[in-house]
Write a protein that holds these residues in place. Structure first.
Motif, PDB file in Angstrom:
ATOM      1  N   UNK A  40      44.053   1.043 -24.313  1.00 46.83           N
ATOM      2  CA  UNK A  40      44.402   2.150 -23.441  1.00 46.83           C
ATOM      3  C   UNK A  40      44.232   3.456 -24.201  1.00 46.83           C
ATOM      4  N   UNK A  41      43.655   4.415 -23.540  1.00 47.60           N
ATOM      5  CA  UNK A  41      43.522   5.717 -24.174  1.00 47.60           C
ATOM      6  C   UNK A  41      44.166   6.770 -23.300  1.00 47.60           C
ATOM      7  N   UNK A  42      45.116   7.452 -23.866  1.00 46.48           N
ATOM      8  CA  UNK A  42      45.799   8.490 -23.122  1.00 46.48           C
ATOM      9  C   UNK A  42      45.521   9.825 -23.793  1.00 46.48           C
ATOM     10  N   UNK A  43      44.829  10.686 -23.091  1.00 47.76           N
ATOM     11  CA  UNK A  43      44.490  11.982 -23.668  1.00 47.76           C
ATOM     12  C   UNK A  43      45.066  13.106 -22.827  1.00 47.76           C
ATOM     13  N   UNK A  58      44.595  12.462 -19.059  1.00 43.76           N
ATOM     14  CA  UNK A  58      43.598  11.457 -18.728  1.00 43.76           C
ATOM     15  C   UNK A  58      43.999  10.119 -19.317  1.00 43.76           C
ATOM     16  N   UNK A  59      44.109   9.152 -18.457  1.00 45.51           N
ATOM     17  CA  UNK A  59      44.491   7.827 -18.918  1.00 45.51           C
ATOM     18  C   UNK A  59      43.344   6.866 -18.636  1.00 45.51           C
ATOM     19  N   UNK A  60      42.777   6.343 -19.674  1.00 41.67           N
ATOM     20  CA  UNK A  60      41.649   5.439 -19.499  1.00 41.67           C
ATOM     21  C   UNK A  60      41.960   4.084 -20.118  1.00 41.67           C
ATOM     22  N   UNK A  61      41.822   3.069 -19.305  1.00 44.00           N
ATOM     23  CA  UNK A  61      41.991   1.716 -19.803  1.00 44.00           C
ATOM     24  C   UNK A  61      40.613   1.158 -20.089  1.00 44.00           C
ATOM     25  N   UNK A  62      40.455   0.554 -21.225  1.00 44.88           N
ATOM     26  CA  UNK A  62      39.173  -0.027 -21.561  1.00 44.88           C
ATOM     27  C   UNK A  62      39.288  -1.538 -21.589  1.00 44.88           C
TER      28      UNK A  62
END
Lengths: 156, 156
Positions: free
Chosen positions: B144-147, A145-149
């Motif tokens: 950016x958050x990569x999980x 899961x890649x989420x950009x904030x």
DNA sequence: ACCTTGTTGCAACTTTGTTGCAACAAGCCA
DNA sequence: TGGCTTGTTGCAACAAAGTTGCAACAAGGT
């Protein structure tokens, strides 16, 4: 751009193909998600259902069943609420067996953007997420899961 | 490998440098996070504090203040629980001004792994997250958050 | 030592999600 | 079409995570 009724019958078709029982709750929720195009929180869906409201618990269970059968995908924002979306490319023409993984695959491949102000989440289809990821020995990766904030256009 | 007292005084130092008031609650929580090395949930921290327990609400506020001042970083798992961790490389020798962003930067750059079975979250320092990310016009990316989700060695 | 202001702990509350159970309706078959 | 079986729904009650208001308290400066 599809007409509301089309979305509705497409949703019904998708539910049937997934092997789930075709109930009004499931069809309505799936149709609502399809119509929105984006990712909706539990609350968003309740609001959009309007006078067709279904029980809160039922909604949870409907979303669970749809997610389990690959018709929708759940995404965790950083505000600890689930958001749900359909696989954009999922067509009603998919075969029963293959249909199950369409939405899941689509959503595992691209990234999401969440506005740190209004909390809204949208898909970033251009970004290819999770290519060539290496995890340490002993760990088994199942999805990425890649989420950009940041800030969305509305919140400046 | 640091001795417990060292971690404690290092934590005290960090809190002072961040501009926050040095309180036992803040120092203890930060020390606990430093000692653990990994990411701890709210509940984890409460348990580790043991007989030094502080109020649940205070813990929320302590973590908030530490996060705001960059001493710790918050990560959202897919179980809708916040987890907190210190920036591994953050040293007590950092200057007051620069210190604030150390933890944040570190955690924005690398990925996290969450076990879909036990829910535990660890850092994947080898993975460089968020390189060359492009967001659509109008959107402003901040972090950016990569999980990666999957099974950890313990859960097979 | 004292005063100001940020911090803590308590109680009560909100939001998000879950569990158990009785009533109900989808799908199937005659 | 009617009846049967089994998955679904709605309700009520509950659980966990997180927030708010407020009085008591303690950190840091003078």
């Amino acid at each position: 751009m599809k007409h509301t009724d089309d979305i509705h019958s497409a949703a019904r078709e998708q539910v049937r193909e997934s092997g789930l029982r075709v109930t009004t709750a499931r069809v309505r929720v799936l149709a609502e998600l399809s119509a929105s195009g984006g990712l909706l929180s539990h609350q968003d869906i309740e609001q959009r259902l309007g006078r067709h409201r279904i029980d809160r618990v039922t909604l949870y269970r409907v979303l669970d069943s749809l997610a389990e059968h690959g018709l929708v995908h759940r995404v965790a924002g950083n505000d600890r609420i689930w958001r749900f979306g359909v696989g954009r490319g999922a067509t009603s023409g998919a075969t029963a067996g293959a249909g199950a993984s369409v939405a899941r695959e689509l959503h595992e491949r691209h990234a999401h953007f969440q506005c740190s102000d209004c909390g809204k989440v949208v898909c970033l289809s251009e970004v290819a997420a999770g290519r060539a990821l290496r995890v340490p020995r002993g760990y088994r990766a199942e999805s990425v899961e890649l989420t950009v904030r940041g800030r969305c256009p509305q919140c400046g």
